[in-house]
Each structure stands twice: as structure tokens, then as C-alpha cells.
Design an enzyme around this catalytic site. Structure first.
Site, PDB file in Angstrom:
ATOM      1  N   ARG A  38       0.920  -1.351   0.106  1.00  0.00           N
ATOM      2  CA  ARG A  38       0.012   0.002   0.045  1.00  0.00           C
ATOM      3  C   ARG A  38       0.993   1.219   0.075  1.00  0.00           C
ATOM      4  NH1 ARG A  38      -2.534   3.862   3.550  1.00  0.00           N
ATOM      5  NH2 ARG A  38      -4.641   4.278   2.905  1.00  0.00           N
ATOM      6  N   SER A 106     -12.337  -3.039   1.052  1.00  0.00           N
ATOM      7  CA  SER A 106     -12.611  -2.165   2.445  1.00  0.00           C
ATOM      8  C   SER A 106     -14.135  -1.988   2.660  1.00  0.00           C
ATOM      9  CB  SER A 106     -11.718  -1.132   2.548  1.00  0.00           C
ATOM     10  OG  SER A 106     -10.456  -1.228   2.494  1.00  0.00           O
ATOM     11  N   LYS A 135      -5.483   6.222   8.526  1.00  0.00           N
ATOM     12  CA  LYS A 135      -6.652   6.557   7.949  1.00  0.00           C
ATOM     13  C   LYS A 135      -7.225   7.532   9.139  1.00  0.00           C
ATOM     14  CE  LYS A 135      -7.735   3.188   4.374  1.00  0.00           C
ATOM     15  NZ  LYS A 135      -8.856   2.215   3.871  1.00  0.00           N
TER      16      LYS A 135
END
Length: 211
Positions: A38, A106, A135
Site C-alpha cells: 500500500r 474495504s 486513515k
């Protein structure tokens, strides 16, 4: 797809001065049995090079390799799958591109989880469970969402978001059987030992501090 327990995701900001491959190899040696690249900050060429490195590493250890968001890169390096957010390529469109590769999605609400299952996702992410720096703008879904997914969703799900060694027992007791930790793993001074500790927690299944 092959089942898994401990999902490791890259975050190079958490280990400055240490090579990506070194950190992720330590995670695998500690028990991480699926790895995701990621990278939301680098340009595509840099992400591609990282993907090539991690594809070689995960192939050597026979661990599934997932690429976040970049479907084209996943295909170019022959990754085992992709992981998509709610704002990324729709699942059905992605399936046409990747064929039978793994697709993870997600989710943050049961409606998203049910839709992902209906459309053929191989697994879903459930989170963020707790506040998380990876996040920062995402509202935590809390343990209640874990319980709801455990009761209603049949495909594999992985709990993610703010999960640490000190709180993972309650996540497992809420019904999770697979967990993902980002900074707690790759930001650890001893990545391998941290993963081993998570594996022990997973084996105990939240029995120590049940909720």
C-alpha cells in the site's frame, strides 16, 4: 483463496532507515501469511519497483501478495490479488480485469459488506476498528461492526484499524478470526517478535480478555 490469519500491510513511514523488503521479510518470518503493498504517496514507477521486490519476496516464502489500488501493477508483476477501497474501481469492473485473482474490498458498514459478498469479493476488510494514523479521517466502526459482520457475512473478513497487541483480544472476542495491523507490525523495533505475539493472540482467540 487460501485462508490467512495475520495480514501485513506496508507503511514505510513507520520504519525510516529500514528497507521495505527487510521489514516485510521479518513480518513473514514472524507469521504474517498475506502481504499487501500500500503506497498512496509515491509515483507509479516507484510503486512498480516496490511491487517487483515484494513479489519476489512473497513468492520465495509462498505467501499471497496483494497490491492496493494499482490493478495495472498487480497484473504486471503477477500479484495474487488486489485490494480496493470504496472509492476505487468497482468490484465487478475489477473482476473483468483480474480474472480469478483475489479481490479484497474495504468496508465500513454492513451494507457495503453485503454488497461485496454478493458481487464476489474474496474477502473484506472491516474497519477501522479504532482510530488510526494510517486513515486519520476515517470514523471508527467499533467492535459492534465486527460482531455484525461475524454474524451475517460468510466470506472471510479481516479486522483492521488501530489494532495493537494490547487491544487485539477484544477484537478477536468480538468474532474476528483474521486481523491486520500496520504500524504495530512494521513500526515495531522487532517486527518478527511482534508478529509472533499476534499469532499467539490469534491462537488464543481472544480468550484472555473476552467481551
Amino acid at each position: 483463496m487460501r485462508d490467512f490469519r495475520l495480514y501485513a500491510i506496508t507503511d514505510e513511514r513507520s520504519h525510516p532507515g529500514r528497507e521495505l523488503a527487510e521489514v516485510m521479510e521479518e513480518a513473514i518470518l514472524g507469521g504474517a501469511d498475506i502481504v499487501q503493498l500500500r503506497d498512496k504517496h509515491s509515483d507509479r514507477a516507484v510503486v512498480l519497483e516496490k511491487a517487483k521486490v515484494l513479489r519476489e519476496l512473497t513468492r520465495r516464502y509462498d505467501v499471497p501478495f496483494i497490491v492496493n489500488d494499482y490493478i495495472d501493477i498487480a497484473l504486471e508483476v503477477n500479484a495474487d490479488g488486489i485490494h480496493l477501497g470504496q472509492g476505487d474501481t468497482p468490484l465487478l469492473a475489477a473482476r473483468k480485469l483480474v480474472g480469478d485473482k483475489i479481490i479484497g474490498i474495504s468496508t465500513h458498514a454492513i451494507e457495503e459488506a453485503l454488497l461485496a459478498e454478493q458481487q464476489g469479493a474474496d474477502y473484506i476488510g472491516v474497519g477501522p476498528i479504532y482510530p488510526t494514523a494510517t486513515k486519520a479521517d476515517a470514523e471508527p466502526v467499533t467492535l459492534s461492526y465486527v460482531r455484525e459482520v461475524a454474524a451475517r457475512i460468510r466470506i472471510p473478513f479481516v479486522a483492521i484499524g488501530g489494532i495493537k497487541l494490547h487491544n487485539v483480544d477484544e477484537v478477536l472476542a468480538a468474532g474476528a478470526k483474521r486481523i491486520c495491523a500496520v504500524t504495530e507490525i512494521v513500526g515495531s523495533l522487532n517486527v518478527r517478535r511482534t508478529c509472533e505475539a499476534f499469532i499467539r493472540k490469534l491462537e488464543q482467540g481472544g480468550a484472555i480478555h473476552g467481551v
